[in-house]
Design a protein around this motif. Structure first.
Motif, PDB file in Angstrom:
ATOM      1  N   HIS A 136      31.127  29.674  21.178  1.00 52.90           N
ATOM      2  CA  HIS A 136      29.927  28.968  20.737  1.00 52.90           C
ATOM      3  C   HIS A 136      29.669  29.201  19.248  1.00 52.90           C
ATOM      4  N   VAL A 137      29.971  30.403  18.773  1.00 53.80           N
ATOM      5  CA  VAL A 137      29.823  30.683  17.338  1.00 53.80           C
ATOM      6  C   VAL A 137      30.786  29.805  16.541  1.00 53.80           C
ATOM      7  N   ALA A 138      32.005  29.657  17.045  1.00 52.57           N
ATOM      8  CA  ALA A 138      32.984  28.800  16.372  1.00 52.57           C
ATOM      9  C   ALA A 138      32.511  27.352  16.353  1.00 52.57           C
ATOM     10  N   GLY A 167      42.816  31.638  12.385  1.00 47.10           N
ATOM     11  CA  GLY A 167      42.544  32.829  13.161  1.00 47.10           C
ATOM     12  C   GLY A 167      41.140  33.337  12.930  1.00 47.10           C
ATOM     13  N   PRO A 168      40.753  34.444  13.622  1.00 46.46           N
ATOM     14  CA  PRO A 168      39.397  34.991  13.507  1.00 46.46           C
ATOM     15  C   PRO A 168      38.992  35.296  12.068  1.00 46.46           C
ATOM     16  N   LYS A 169      39.935  35.871  11.280  1.00 46.73           N
ATOM     17  CA  LYS A 169      39.604  36.213   9.902  1.00 46.73           C
ATOM     18  C   LYS A 169      39.285  34.958   9.113  1.00 46.73           C
ATOM     19  N   ASP A 170      40.085  33.913   9.294  1.00 54.48           N
ATOM     20  CA  ASP A 170      39.839  32.656   8.588  1.00 54.48           C
ATOM     21  C   ASP A 170      38.509  32.053   9.027  1.00 54.48           C
ATOM     22  N   ALA A 171      38.195  32.127  10.324  1.00 51.28           N
ATOM     23  CA  ALA A 171      36.937  31.591  10.831  1.00 51.28           C
ATOM     24  C   ALA A 171      35.764  32.302  10.174  1.00 51.28           C
ATOM     25  N   GLU A 172      35.860  33.623  10.014  1.00 51.64           N
ATOM     26  CA  GLU A 172      34.791  34.381   9.377  1.00 51.64           C
ATOM     27  C   GLU A 172      34.658  33.992   7.912  1.00 51.64           C
ATOM     28  N   ARG A 174      35.357  31.099   6.691  1.00 50.61           N
ATOM     29  CA  ARG A 174      34.746  29.770   6.673  1.00 50.61           C
ATOM     30  C   ARG A 174      33.236  29.873   6.810  1.00 50.61           C
ATOM     31  N   ARG A 175      32.767  30.761   7.659  1.00 53.34           N
ATOM     32  CA  ARG A 175      31.320  30.940   7.824  1.00 53.34           C
ATOM     33  C   ARG A 175      30.708  31.447   6.517  1.00 53.34           C
ATOM     34  N   LYS A 176      31.373  32.367   5.864  1.00 54.46           N
ATOM     35  CA  LYS A 176      30.852  32.913   4.621  1.00 54.46           C
ATOM     36  C   LYS A 176      30.811  31.862   3.517  1.00 54.46           C
ATOM     37  N   ALA A 177      31.715  30.886   3.603  1.00 54.52           N
ATOM     38  CA  ALA A 177      31.784  29.842   2.578  1.00 54.52           C
ATOM     39  C   ALA A 177      30.653  28.832   2.688  1.00 54.52           C
ATOM     40  N   LEU A 178      29.976  28.813   3.823  1.00 56.49           N
ATOM     41  CA  LEU A 178      28.910  27.841   4.037  1.00 56.49           C
ATOM     42  C   LEU A 178      27.622  28.249   3.319  1.00 56.49           C
TER      43      LEU A 178
END
Length: 230
Positions: A136-138, A167-172, A174-178
């Motif tokens: 759901h976070v993704a 992967g998880p690191k990339d997903a994190e 991406r969140r930081k980039a928002l």
């Protein structure tokens, strides 16, 4: 000849709809069997038989047995993302998200029993609950990326990485980039859906789910004014 939009392409033709229906049937079978017998007692063979397909077909849709318990409609998040991107330019981001979610939740009242069973299954399996929350976070991240893209048309932005198998690191990352605003819109919308479902479930006499859903988003759009005292 009219070129299909990104959203129409994602929906696909008859073959794609059949695939979506099969995946949904397998997920529903998994949830209903788990609710009745317990997750640990449900096998791939039992799920496949309940859905009317072979175990081999099951693995065309899910990498493992547990994956079938996680999300009832794995394509919903992508449809919502594309609907937000396709929404009329004059809509505010919040209203674009509201309309996209409303389309997906149009049959919410018919799906309520299955949703309740799904929640019950996750409560009895902590490991599945953790994985479901991560999913759901993704999904929320992808929604925020769609909002960001509406705010800056033509820019790739973090949303360009969506769907690449990051992967998880990339997903994190991406969140930081928002930026704050897209993240807040996505988070508020996600919470609004949960509150709408919970409120309607406990007070169905107040109206249809669609009515409750609209009221929730009307309150958000108005800035959450305090109710007038009677």
């Amino acid at each position: 000849m009219r070129v299909m939009s990104e959203r129409e392409s994602a929906r696909g033709g008859l073959r794609e709809r059949k695939k979506q229906a099969t995946r949904a049937a397998l997920a529903e079978a998994a949830v209903r069997l788990a609710a009745k017998h317990g997750v640990e007692k449900v096998t791939v063979e039992a799920i496949s038989a309940e859905a009317g397909v072979s175990p081999r077909t099951f693995f065309n849709y899910f990498a493992s047995r547990d994956d079938a318990f996680l999300i009832l409609d794995a394509d919903a998040a992508e449809r919502i993302r594309l609907a937000v991107l396709d929404a009329p330019a004059e809509l505010t981001p919040l209203h674009a998200v509201r309309d996209a979610l409303a389309d997906e939740l149009a049959e919410a009242e018919q799906q309520h029993e299955l949703w309740a069973l799904h929640a019950k299954v996750l409560r009895t399996a902590p490991d599945l609950l953790v994985r479901s929350l991560a999913a759901h976070v993704a999904d929320e991240t992808r929604l925020a990326e769609a909002v960001a893209r509406r705010l800056s048309p033509g820019s790739g932005g973090p949303e360009a990485a969506a769907g690449t198998g990051a992967g998880p690191k990339d997903a994190e990352e991406r969140r930081k980039a928002l930026d704050l605003y897209p993240r807040l819109v996505a988070a508020v919308a996600t919470t609004a859906v949960r509150v709408s479902v919970e409120h309607w479930s406990s007070r169905p006499e107040e109206g249809s789910f669609a009515d409750v859903f609209r009221r929730v988003f009307d309150l958000l759009a108005a800035g959450l004014p305090a109710p007038a005292h009677v």
